[in-house]
Design a protein around this motif. Structure first.
Motif, short mmCIF file in Angstrom:
data_model
loop_
_atom_site.label_atom_id
_atom_site.label_comp_id
_atom_site.label_asym_id
_atom_site.label_seq_id
_atom_site.Cartn_x
_atom_site.Cartn_y
_atom_site.Cartn_z
N ILE A 1 1.00 -1.39 -0.70
CA ILE A 1 -0.28 0.13 -0.06
C ILE A 1 0.75 1.38 -0.40
O ILE A 1 0.86 2.13 -0.95
CB ILE A 1 -0.65 -0.04 1.19
N GLN A 2 1.82 1.06 0.64
CA GLN A 2 2.74 2.31 1.13
C GLN A 2 3.48 2.83 -0.54
O GLN A 2 3.47 4.22 -1.43
CB GLN A 2 4.08 2.01 2.19
N TYR A 3 3.70 1.38 -1.08
CA TYR A 3 4.37 2.35 -2.44
C TYR A 3 3.24 2.35 -3.58
O TYR A 3 3.48 3.67 -4.27
CB TYR A 3 4.91 0.60 -3.25
N LEU A 4 1.82 1.72 -3.80
CA LEU A 4 1.67 1.84 -4.56
C LEU A 4 0.81 3.48 -3.51
O LEU A 4 0.68 4.59 -5.00
CB LEU A 4 -0.18 1.42 -4.53
N ALA A 5 0.96 4.38 -2.73
CA ALA A 5 0.09 5.17 -2.29
C ALA A 5 1.41 6.53 -2.76
O ALA A 5 0.94 7.38 -3.23
CB ALA A 5 -0.11 5.52 -0.85
N ASN A 6 2.44 6.09 -2.60
CA ASN A 6 3.32 6.65 -3.46
C ASN A 6 3.41 7.21 -5.19
O ASN A 6 3.48 8.56 -5.48
CB ASN A 6 4.51 6.49 -3.04
N TYR A 7 3.00 6.17 -5.77
CA TYR A 7 2.93 6.76 -7.11
C TYR A 7 2.12 6.77 -7.61
O TYR A 7 2.02 7.68 -8.41
CB TYR A 7 2.52 4.57 -7.33
N ASN A 8 0.46 6.71 -6.53
CA ASN A 8 -0.37 7.63 -7.26
C ASN A 8 -0.42 8.61 -7.22
O ASN A 8 -1.16 9.97 -7.99
CB ASN A 8 -1.34 6.47 -6.17
#
Length: 316
Positions: free
Chosen positions: A111-118
């Motif tokens: 989730i942390q990686y996806l949040a940063n990507y979004n």
């Protein structure tokens, strides 16, 4: 017409033979068509009566691990879905590929990686199911503890923003450095206040090779790259705790485009990951993983919270 029976003449016999052959051919064609039709019908539904023929492309970073074979076989036999795995060695590629429609799902990130990507890409990819939390380990082939690393030893960590922050927290946990204000999920090498070692940020897929080539004394290596490189758990000298509350943003996920987050087939594919047959092989491949089964709505709420943190860290 004569009442006496008579043998048909030669031309009539040939015509009769041709007629019989033609009839046999027609019958054979009909039989073949019926057989093929029945075979098509048998593969168009599963034992549960669900439709088949759908193909779902999933982007992954560990296609070679055996659990994916079990997973794809069950997707075909239980759901009637053909799963095509698309392997990526670079973490920066699966999300754009999903966003652009080259994939239907991906399963490589937390989730942390996806949040940063979004936040950085102004995208809206959403989690639709959880898989597991993996510890993030520091490996060394020469030292048996963090304390045994010599002063100024070279240590490699991933250079992508989120894995870099988590890696720095692992090094701080091991007593190798201190971070400004104790560090956060968005810390960078610029936040290092004191350090016993020399930290070098490299592409995540290069951390294992840097360690194995001897160019660094230790390296923080993500689970899939460590497995691919054959790094044994005996070489881990520090690792974070995947069961701790602080590890919640690091739960790995299946992700989909926002418009597909309620897709029923994708939900069934998420459930299939937790099938006992898949889990048996998955835990053999990933013995240190802590499996998570979190509702999609909860994952999406968690993502929204972490995205707010990411925006604040970026000054947005």
């Amino acid at each position: 017409m004569s009442n006496a029976p008579a043998l048909p003449d030669k031309p009539k016999r040939r015509g009769l033979l041709i007629g019989i052959v033609a009839a046999v051919v027609v019958i054979a064609v009909v039989v073949v068509a019926l057989v093929l039709g029945n075979r098509d019908d048998s593969t168009s539904t599963t034992a549960g009566g669900e439709s088949s023929g759908e193909t779902v492309r999933i982007g992954v970073a560990d296609q070679s691990l055996p659990y994916w074979r079990t997973y794809t076989d069950l997707a075909k036999s239980q759901l009637g879905v053909t799963v095509e795995l698309v392997n990526f060695s670079d973490y920066t590629l699966p999300n754009p590929a999903l966003s652009q429609g080259e994939l239907d799902l991906n399963q490589f990130q937390h989730i942390q990686y996806l949040a940063n990507y979004n936040v950085e890409a102004d995208d809206d990819i959403q989690p639709v199911g959880a898989t597991a939390v993996y510890p993030l380990p520091l490996y060394s082939l020469t030292a048996d503890s963090a304390e045994a690393l010599p002063a100024d030893a070279q240590v490699a960590i991933p250079n992508d923003a989120i894995n870099q922050a988590r890696a720095l927290l692992v090094l701080q946990q091991g007593g190798l450095l201190t971070l400004k204000d104790g560090g956060t999920a968005f810390s960078t090498t610029n936040d290092i206040e004191t350090s016993k070692v020399q930290v070098t940020a490299v592409a995540a897929d290069q951390t294992a090779s840097a360690l194995q080539s001897g160019s660094v004394a230790a390296a923080v290596v993500n689970n899939n790259y460590a497995t691919a490189a054959g790094l044994p758990e005996d070489d881990i000298i520090v690792a974070d705790d995947p069961t701790a509350a602080a590890a919640a943003p690091y739960v790995n996920i299946f992700a989909a485009r926002a418009e597909d987050k309620d897709d029923e087939t994708y939900a069934k594919l998420v459930d299939l990951f937790h099938d006992p047959a898949v889990q048996e092989v998955f835990l053999q491949d990933n013995p240190s993983a802590v499996v998570q089964d979190v509702p999609a709505a909860d994952l999406q709420a968690s993502l929204a919270e972490v995205e707010e943190d990411a925006k604040a860290a970026a000054g947005q």
